[in-house]
Write an enzyme that holds these catalytic residues in place. Structure first.
Site, short mmCIF file in Angstrom:
data_model
loop_
_atom_site.label_atom_id
_atom_site.label_comp_id
_atom_site.label_asym_id
_atom_site.label_seq_id
_atom_site.Cartn_x
_atom_site.Cartn_y
_atom_site.Cartn_z
N LYS A 195 0.84 -1.21 0.00
CA LYS A 195 0.00 0.00 0.00
C LYS A 195 0.88 1.26 0.00
O LYS A 195 2.10 1.19 0.12
CB LYS A 195 -0.95 -0.03 1.20
CG LYS A 195 -1.93 -1.22 1.16
CD LYS A 195 -3.01 -1.06 0.09
CE LYS A 195 -3.65 -2.36 -0.35
NZ LYS A 195 -4.55 -2.98 0.57
C1 LIG Z 1 -5.61 -4.09 0.87
C2 LIG Z 1 -7.06 -3.83 0.97
C3 LIG Z 1 -7.78 -4.11 2.14
C4 LIG Z 1 -7.22 -4.90 3.29
O1 LIG Z 1 -6.11 -4.36 3.88
P1 LIG Z 1 -5.31 -5.24 4.95
O2 LIG Z 1 -4.51 -4.20 5.69
O3 LIG Z 1 -4.47 -6.19 4.19
O4 LIG Z 1 -6.29 -5.91 5.83
C5 LIG Z 1 -9.09 -3.70 2.21
N1 LIG Z 1 -9.69 -3.10 1.18
C6 LIG Z 1 -9.05 -2.84 0.03
C7 LIG Z 1 -9.78 -2.15 -1.08
C8 LIG Z 1 -7.71 -3.22 -0.14
O5 LIG Z 1 -7.08 -3.00 -1.30
#
Ligand SMILES: *Cc1c(COP(=O)(O)O)cnc(C)c1O
Length: 387
Positions: A195
């Site tokens: 991210k």
């Molecule tokens: C990555 C992601 C999540 C989950 O994030 P985590 O920190 O891995 O739990 C939720 N929603 C979207 C749209 C994502 O891309």
């Protein structure tokens, strides 16, 4: 199979271009070592500092650091005591996490199709999905492009619904000048490895609602009372009281110092992603691809660079991905719509065309590499491979 051959005479099979590369500096690595040496590894002062900095960054009163965005979304729904049979409206064009947290409660994710331009939830289709069981709306800011929040907040207000934003892609993003994280009842961020900023694994809830923040804080650590969660501090007591059925979602201070190092550079990373976007805009074969434009008055985080084939079949898209792979280029697809996955298709009897815009976007979609430090020449190379 000429279509599959990689015409570009660069032998980068041995050295593939990744889809994403986290950027963690030496200063942060040193800070991690320091935290480990300090002997305080779990949730502690560094987590509190990261929460304060993050809240400030997105203009929210409170921030609650947890060990994933999935946990963040789950706790938001737990904080409103979601019940079996309740309904939560969200988009089909998202990652598994957004809807699974609704399923945890035996509640029903009520899926909505997307807008063609931003691939965000089509706000004009929300109202018709509201029933007397609807409790909340979870808009997902796809790729970091903010959803049409004014409309969504107005609908929520009219029907007394909560708005919990899935802002996993949004560090940072701005809607009409307002940072994402300061608009809905609560906003959930992800610090997963790929991210915009990362803590390895991690997530954050931001809110202006003190009660909601407090509930999430208690629920993230076994439902222990506020006093109890500070029991390891020198001033804390050995006593604890379980005041709610909580979860084990608290983060480590190791993750927190990574987050502090990342947050310091979040704007720099953002500028870098915007540079990559400009490089793509110059080189992408426009006759073949449609690229996203930022909605008016919004600023995207550009977590992703989604490109859609102007025309062609899913098979052509799949072949193109194969070709890219042969050129040593990692690409991805965001997203396979939820309703096209076995679990949701079987449980709710969905077929692809139930959400035609999402199904169509998916079939033409290819997400291209984007990360700080991705050189302009590499973007050019990627675009040549796309022709
Ligand atoms: C990555 C992601 C999540 C989950 O994030 P985590 O920190 O891995 O739990 C939720 N929603 C979207 C749209 C994502 O891309």
């Amino acid at each position: 199979m000429r279509f599959l051959s990689c015409d570009i005479s660069v032998t980068n099979f041995m050295n593939p271009i990744p889809f994403f590369k986290p950027e963690v500096d030496e200063e942060t690595i040193a800070a991690v070592a320091e935290v480990i040496r300090s002997g305080w590894l779990t949730t502690g002062p560094k987590s509190a500092e990261f929460e304060a900095r993050f809240a400030e960054y997105v203009g929210a009163k409170y921030a609650v650091f947890v060990n994933s965005c999935t946990a963040a979304l789950h706790l938001c729904l737990a904080s409103i005591d979601l019940k079996p049979g309740d309904e939560v409206i969200t988009t089909t064009y998202t990652f598994a996490a957004t809807a699974e947290v609704i399923e945890y409660f035996d509640a029903k994710p009520v899926l909505v199709d997307i807008r063609e331009d931003t691939m965000n939830i089509d706000e004009s289709q929300i109202e018709e999905r509201i029933t007397d069981k609807t409790r909340a709306i979870i808009p997902v800011h796809f790729a970091g492009q903010p959803c049409e929040m004014d409309t969504i907040m107005a609908i929520a207000k009219r029907y007394g619904l909560y708005v919990f934003e899935d802002a996993a892609h949004c560090t940072p993003a701005y809607y009409k000048g307002k940072p994402i994280g300061s608009i809905g009842d609560a906003t959930c961020f992800s610090f997963y490895a790929n991210k915009c900023i990362t803590t390895g694994e991690g997530g954050m809830i931001t809110t202006d609602n003190e009660e909601l923040a407090e509930k999430c804080r208690i629920l993230r650590l076994h439902g222990l009372s506020k006093d109890a969660s500070s029991r390891y501090e020198s001033s804390g007591s050995w006593k604890y009281d379980i005041v709610a059925r909580g979860y084990k979602y608290n983060p480590t201070d190791i993750a927190a110092v990574i987050g502090l190092g990342q947050l310091k550079r979040a704007d720099e990373f953002w500028e870098e992603r915007k540079r990559v976007v400009r490089a793509y805009s110059q080189s992408i074969p426009r006759a073949k691809f449609q690229v996203m434009k930022e909605p008016a008055n919004c600023e995207s985080s550009w977590h992703l660079f989604p490109a859609r084939l102007n025309k062609g079949s899913e098979r052509e898209r799949d072949l193109l991905i194969l070709k890219m792979k042969r050129c040593g280029l990692s690409v991805s697809v965001h997203f396979i719509p939820l309703h096209m996955h076995t679990f949701y298709a079987v449980k709710y009897g969905f077929v692809a065309v139930d959400f035609p815009c999402a199904a169509d976007s998916y079939s033409r979609m290819i997400s291209l590499p984007i990360y700080p430090g991705l050189p302009d020449q590499t973007v050019k190379f990627i675009c040549q491979a796309l022709v």
